[in-house]
Design an enzyme around this catalytic site. Structure first.
Site, PDB file in Angstrom:
ATOM      1  N   GLU A   1       1.454  96.554 -32.456  1.00 24.91           N
ATOM      2  CA  GLU A   1       2.814  97.028 -32.210  1.00 24.91           C
ATOM      3  C   GLU A   1       2.862  98.513 -31.855  1.00 24.91           C
ATOM      4  O   GLU A   1       3.681  98.946 -31.038  1.00 24.91           O
ATOM      5  CB  GLU A   1       3.676  96.790 -33.457  1.00 24.91           C
ATOM      6  CG  GLU A   1       3.844  95.343 -33.865  1.00 24.91           C
ATOM      7  CD  GLU A   1       5.051  94.680 -33.227  1.00 24.91           C
ATOM      8  OE1 GLU A   1       5.701  95.305 -32.361  1.00 24.91           O
ATOM      9  OE2 GLU A   1       5.335  93.528 -33.612  1.00 24.91           O
TER      10      GLU A   1
ATOM     11  N   SER B   1      12.838  94.084 -33.347  1.00 27.65           N
ATOM     12  CA  SER B   1      12.741  95.477 -33.752  1.00 27.65           C
ATOM     13  C   SER B   1      13.943  95.846 -34.625  1.00 27.65           C
ATOM     14  O   SER B   1      14.126  95.257 -35.682  1.00 27.65           O
ATOM     15  CB  SER B   1      12.623  96.376 -32.518  1.00 27.65           C
ATOM     16  OG  SER B   1      12.261  97.690 -32.878  1.00 27.65           O
TER      17      SER B   1
ATOM     18  N   HIS C   1       4.559  96.378 -29.059  1.00 28.28           N
ATOM     19  CA  HIS C   1       5.979  96.266 -29.401  1.00 28.28           C
ATOM     20  C   HIS C   1       6.770  95.874 -28.164  1.00 28.28           C
ATOM     21  O   HIS C   1       6.633  96.498 -27.109  1.00 28.28           O
ATOM     22  CB  HIS C   1       6.454  97.616 -29.939  1.00 28.28           C
ATOM     23  CG  HIS C   1       7.728  97.558 -30.713  1.00 28.28           C
ATOM     24  ND1 HIS C   1       7.846  96.847 -31.882  1.00 28.28           N
ATOM     25  CD2 HIS C   1       8.940  98.137 -30.509  1.00 28.28           C
ATOM     26  CE1 HIS C   1       9.078  96.989 -32.366  1.00 28.28           C
ATOM     27  NE2 HIS C   1       9.757  97.767 -31.546  1.00 28.28           N
TER      28      HIS C   1
END
Length: 545
Positions: free
Chosen positions: A340, A228, A453
């Site tokens: 995600e 990320s 995610h």
């Protein structure tokens, strides 16, 4: 998660802080009060290593050696607040590195406390590794958290190190302390300012070059890995001239969501607004450096997106640097997860163009197209085109349809674009993490389970501070073993394909991507079609951004 962008109203900002506080309270209640955390383990045997700043005492903890809280730079406090990281002071005697350091200041709790004195790293190495044995590849992991929260202690690297690597997790300055750009903070008039968190990461990489051999690691085989915001950090280090020679391969996990960075002028304009909010009407460095930490955290604006083109750390946007070949050319391993955005949709949020905003309300049949329009900042006609590409009839609910299209637009397609650009210059290996039954460790899966995610993190690390419990099945453990082996082999050789694993390079003609599935992964050539990438690329080419 990515940096939250300011909304136009104070109630919206209060809602964002409420979401953060609620998540923090859940993490505190679940992770810090868990019975497992109170279990008393046998005292590990002592371990001593000499670094260039002094001797450290770590832990011999079963199959690994751990050194927690080694300083890699001087405390960025007082006159060093908002300055480039300086060398750590030498010490005499032996420094205890058996406990995790305080976390860098943030609006989230940590069992280790919080302090501006936070430039530390943690080293985990196989117990058999030593400075006298054959050196092992090194993986330096940069945590995510939107450049606003997170710490290296969130990632237990025991299982990854056991595959034959020395693993380093790094804490770096976050939020305003890490990324405020302001003309008064420039070291010379008109010079670069900001990106202090990215500079911290480079200081940690220099520490690795100077010291990792003493821990059994090979400074000639260092892979930087990030997820990320950490993945975006890896891209920034690839594009940064001052990071040249500090690593030999790069791994980006869900980090291609913000390939375009703002200009220094824009960042500094935002910085002057911040200074005024902090009570520094004179816009002076002295005033800023004397603002109490609590005041900084209370006034942390949601509009600063880290990684701007400052002219020193970054001279151009990361995707432009990679597309033109003006980057640190090392083998790249890059990927994204199936959907995600699912975790953000469940929270009523959206990550678009590198910033996170609050969705206007529940996504229903009636609001589907208007939500698309506001999310992407496009006309009703363009929103209708997007809705036609993702018809509600194909999904169980409007929220799931929006989550799918938002994921494809903001994560999967940028990841594939990065693969294509990088593959013209360096060996590039692409993955799509598709274990859709992966346990959700961060947000209860109100919309159903998927690979969202952060889902892949538990296949690399144990996550002692994750808010939700979760364990992998036997098939998932097999997949985790495959992924850890691939990461270590990539750090050692620049190629993630281990014995018995087929993982061809990505190229612009065949688009070969490894789909991570439990128990066995496979190479696919239709990932772009699965994520509607041609549609999004064509839309980007015709719609002003």
């Amino acid at each position: 998660m990515t940096k939250l962008r300011a909304t136009s109203s104070r109630p919206a900002r209060r809602l964002l802080h409420t979401l953060i506080a609620a998540a923090a309270a859940t993490l505190s209640a679940v992770a810090f009060a868990s019975p497992a955390s109170a279990t008393t383990a046998p005292s590990p045997a002592p371990l001593y290593v000499t670094t260039d700043a002094g001797r450290v005492h770590g832990l011999a903890n079963g199959s690994v050696h751990e050194f927690r809280g080694i300083p890699y730079a001087a405390p960025p406090t007082g006159e060093l607040r908002w300055r480039s990281p300086q060398p750590a002071a030498h010490w005499t005697g032996t420094r205890e590195t058996t406990a995790y350091p305080p976390v860098c200041p943030q609006n989230a709790p940590s069992p280790n406390g919080s302090s501006e004195d936070c430039l530390y790293l943690n080293v985990t190495s196989p117990a058999a590794a030593s400075s006298d044995s054959k050196p092992l590849p090194v993986i330096v992991f940069i945590h995510g958290g939107g450049f606003a929260i997170g710490e290296g202690a969130d990632y237990d690297a025991t299982k990854l190190a056991a595959k034959g690597a020395v693993v380093v997790t790094v804490d770096y300055r976050l939020g305003l302390l890490g990324f405020l750009a302001h003309p008064a903070l420039a070291e010379r008039p008109g010079g670069p300012a900001g990106n202090y968190g990215l500079q911290d990461q480079q200081a940690a990489l220099r520490w690795v070059q100077n010291n990792i051999r003493q821990f059994g690691g090979d400074p000639r085989h260092v892979a930087i890995d990030g997820q990320s915001a950490g993945g975006l950090s890896v891209l920034a280090q690839l594009a940064s001239p001052s990071a040249a020679g500090l690593f030999q391969s790069a791994i980006v996990e869900s980090g291609a969501f913000a390939p375009q960075q703002k200009t220094l002028a824009t960042a500094e304009a935002e910085g002057t607004t911040v200074a005024s909010a902090l009570g520094c009407a004179d816009q002076s460095a002295d005033c800023l450096r004397n603002v109490p930490l609590a005041e900084l955290l209370r006034n942390e604006p949601l509009s600063i997106t880290p990684g701007y083109v400052d002219g020193a750390v970054l001279r151009e946007p990361v995707l432009q640097a990679i597309a033109t070949g003006r980057f640190n050319r090392v083998p790249l391993l890059n990927g994204a997860n199936t959907e995600e955005e699912r975790i953000f949709t469940e929270l009523g949020l959206s990550v678009t163009k590198g910033a996170t905003t609050i969705l206007p309300g529940p996504i229903t049949t009636e609001t589907y197209q208007s939500t698309i329009a506001s999310n992407f900042g496009v006309t009703a006609a363009t929103a209708a085109r997007i809705a036609a590409e993702y018809p509600l009839s194909a999904y169980a609910s409007p929220a799931l349809a929006f989550s799918a299209l938002n994921s494809d637009a903001n994560f999967s397609t940028p990841a594939l674009a990065l693969d294509a650009a990088a593959s013209l210059h360096v060996p590039t290996y692409a993955y799509d993490f598709n274990d859709n039954s992966a346990p959700e460790r961060f947000v209860p899966p109100a919309l159903g389970s998927t690979a969202t995610h952060q889902s892949e993190l538990q296949y690399l690390f144990d996550l002692p501070n994750a808010p939700l419990p979760g364990s992998l099945s036997a098939d998932q453990e097999h997949l985790a073993d495959t992924i850890r082996s691939a990461w270590v082999h990539f750090a050692a050789t620049g190629n993630p394909a281990t014995a018995g694993q087929v993982w061809p390079k990505y190229d612009v003609l065949r688009h070969r991507v490894l789909s991570f599935q439990a128990p066995d992964s496979k190479v696919e050539t239709t990932v772009g079609a699965q994520h509607h990438s041609l549609f999004w690329l064509s839309l980007t080419a015709t719609v002003p951004q």
